[in-house]
Design a protein around this motif. Structure first.
Motif, short mmCIF file in Angstrom:
data_model
loop_
_atom_site.label_atom_id
_atom_site.label_comp_id
_atom_site.label_asym_id
_atom_site.label_seq_id
_atom_site.Cartn_x
_atom_site.Cartn_y
_atom_site.Cartn_z
N ARG A 1 -4.49 42.62 11.92
CA ARG A 1 -4.13 43.06 10.43
C ARG A 1 -3.20 42.01 10.32
NH1 ARG A 1 -5.07 47.36 7.96
NH2 ARG A 1 -5.54 48.55 9.76
N LYS B 1 -3.69 57.58 7.19
CA LYS B 1 -3.65 57.14 8.43
C LYS B 1 -2.39 57.79 9.23
CE LYS B 1 -5.75 52.72 8.39
NZ LYS B 1 -5.72 52.27 7.16
N GLU C 1 0.81 44.21 4.21
CA GLU C 1 0.72 45.19 5.14
C GLU C 1 1.70 45.03 6.42
OE1 GLU C 1 -3.15 47.38 5.83
OE2 GLU C 1 -3.94 45.45 5.09
N ARG D 1 -3.00 41.03 1.51
CA ARG D 1 -2.61 42.57 1.38
C ARG D 1 -1.23 42.41 1.91
NH1 ARG D 1 -7.85 46.14 2.62
NH2 ARG D 1 -9.18 45.06 1.58
N GLU E 1 -0.27 47.42 -1.32
CA GLU E 1 -0.58 46.35 -0.82
C GLU E 1 -0.47 44.96 -1.52
OE1 GLU E 1 -4.02 47.52 1.52
OE2 GLU E 1 -2.62 48.94 2.66
MG MG Z 1 -6.29 48.92 4.65
#
Ligand code: MG
Ligand code: ATP
Length: 426
Positions: free
Chosen positions: A121, A210, A115, A113, A64
């Motif tokens: 997010r 995850k 992502e 990050r 990330e």
């Molecule tokens: Mg995370």
């Protein structure tokens, strides 16, 4: 060519920046209550800092990070989290040598990050975090957790639970690591590729996966708290007892391991069940780190801290904003000459601490009144030719609708006498 902001970043427009400022102000007030001082560290650091501090096998470091070579070929990384920079700075400036053995810091700002963007997010997001460095005391763990709970309570967030767990000390983690390997060995081929890597390098990370999170072997995995050494057990028991004394609700969540390598002993997450975030979203998380400071070249001073995702706090707070602060005065020049005078008046009023603005668009009375309304102006100050000649202005109170002719030299006194809600009358 049409430009758009890079994927995963957002512009905070004036319509929401006020809400951000409210959030920031509230957090700063809580920090002042807790005698926690702000530390501002660079947005970028040497890449080695994060791979060392956050951990080479973590998702953050392996997947990330925004890393690049600068013009001299040094590897630089946009900070993915705040603890590493604070710890580096604490060591670099020898803050461990200060007379106060417990140093308490907070930070607030953008983190980066790489992502997949989704609700709550982003690739550039904001964290508010606290670090308390210097002591390995369960009291300080609890001070941190109480502070985290205070934050969500002060923001009025509903459906919040504090989850806690203990990873124990070095000895506990070693025993636990072996137990985990035995547990996952027979089913290793059914786990995702990342977990197979984690199995070798850092089996604890498997619990944080995850992809495999609903896999049966995850559910009956060994629990860290069953492998605690005596001293780690005592530490954790004291944490729980203190939380009980303070009547802070919590659940012991034996699967909580946290995604960053530096944690030991107490780890915790503040989880929201607010449907706006999606059930079970982590709004904030933290824990104790015992070896981070010494790994970065400092003494063996342990710390404990937490970080909240500010976007997630904003989502959970909801968008309904408090009544926007209005202008004290909106100045409405109706002719060119009046505009020159208006410019002088707004400058003078601003210098006196009043919030005010004027029409710059040379509009008629109607358009200008609309602006006064949009800006929630307490007074509209109308200046036409006649007013310029007579060296007066026409003050209209937008609440009482009363109009008063005020000589130029009496403007400030008039506002102060007729207006309670102004700049420094609160
Ligand atoms: Mg995370
Ligand atoms: P997650 O499991 O959601 O990826 P994390 O364990 O990576 O979270 P931490 O590193 O503990 O998160 O960061 C603390 C908090 O920062 C999170 O609880 C979350 O609120 C927020 N956060 C983390 N990554 C992001 C992101 N990419 N966008 C927005 N907020 C984030």
């Amino acid at each position: 060519m049409a430009y758009s902001a890079p994927r995963g970043t957002v512009d905070i427009l004036p319509e929401t920046s006020g809400k951000w400022q409210e959030l920031e102000q509230l957090l700063r007030t809580i920090c002042a209550n807790y005698n926690v001082k702000e530390m501002r560290t660079p947005i970028f650091e040497h890449t080695e800092l994060f791979s060392r501090a956050v951990g080479d096998t973590t998702d953050v470091v392996t997947k990330e990070m925004y890393s690049f070579a600068d013009k001299k070929g040094r590897s630089i990384t946009l900070r993915p989290e705040g603890t590493a920079g604070i710890a580096r700075s604490y060591v670099e400036h020898k803050l461990f040598a200060l007379p106060e053995k417990l140093q308490k810091f907070y930070y607030m700002g953008p983190m980066f990050r790489y992502e997949r963007p989704q609700n709550g997010r982003q690739r550039q997001f904001h964290q508010f975090g606290v670090e308390m460095i210097g002591l390995e005391s369960p009291y300080v763990d609890v001070e941190c957790m109480v502070m985290a709970v205070t934050v969500v309570e002060a923001l009025g967030l509903k459906d919040i639970t504090l989850h806690i767990n203990s990873l124990g000390d070095e000895a506990s983690r070693e025993a636990y690591r072996d137990a985990l390997k035995q547990h996952f060995q027979p089913v290793l081929n059914d786990l995702c590729y990342d977990c197979q890597q984690r199995f070798e390098k850092n089996p604890l990370r498997i619990l944080d996966c995850k992809v495999d999170k609903d896999y049966p072997a995850m559910k009956d995995a060994p629990r860290t708290i069953d492998y605690l050494s005596d001293s780690a057990r005592n530490h954790f028991d004291k944490v729980c007892a203190l939380l009980d004394d303070l009547e802070i609700d919590y659940v012991i969540d034996t699967n909580l391991v946290r995604g960053l390598d530096y944690y030991s002993h107490t780890v915790f997450e503040v989880i929201s069940d607010d449907p706006k975030l999606g059930a079970g979203a982590t709004v904030g998380a933290g824990g104790r780190y015992s070896t981070l400071i010494s790994e970065l070249g400092g003494p063996e001073n342990p710390g404990v801290g937490f970080a909240f995702g500010m976007e997630r706090l904003m989502i959970a707070m909801g968008s309904e904003s408090d009544e926007e602060d209005g202008l004290d005065v909106y100045v409405m020049p109706l002719e060119t000459e009046a505009k020159d005078l208006a410019m002088q008046i707004v400058t003078m009023l601003r210098a006196n601490g009043f919030t005010c603005d004027m029409d710059q668009c040379d509009r008629g009375l109607k358009g200008q009144f609309k602006s006064a309304d949009r800006f929630h102006a307490h007074f509209s100050m109308i200046i036409g030719d006649e007013e310029v000649q007579k060296e007066v202005v026409n003050m209209k109170c937008n609440h009482s609708k009363e109009q008063t002719v005020v000589p130029l030299e009496d403007i400030v006194a008039f506002i102060e006498n007729h207006y309670e809600g102004g700049h420094d009358h609160e």
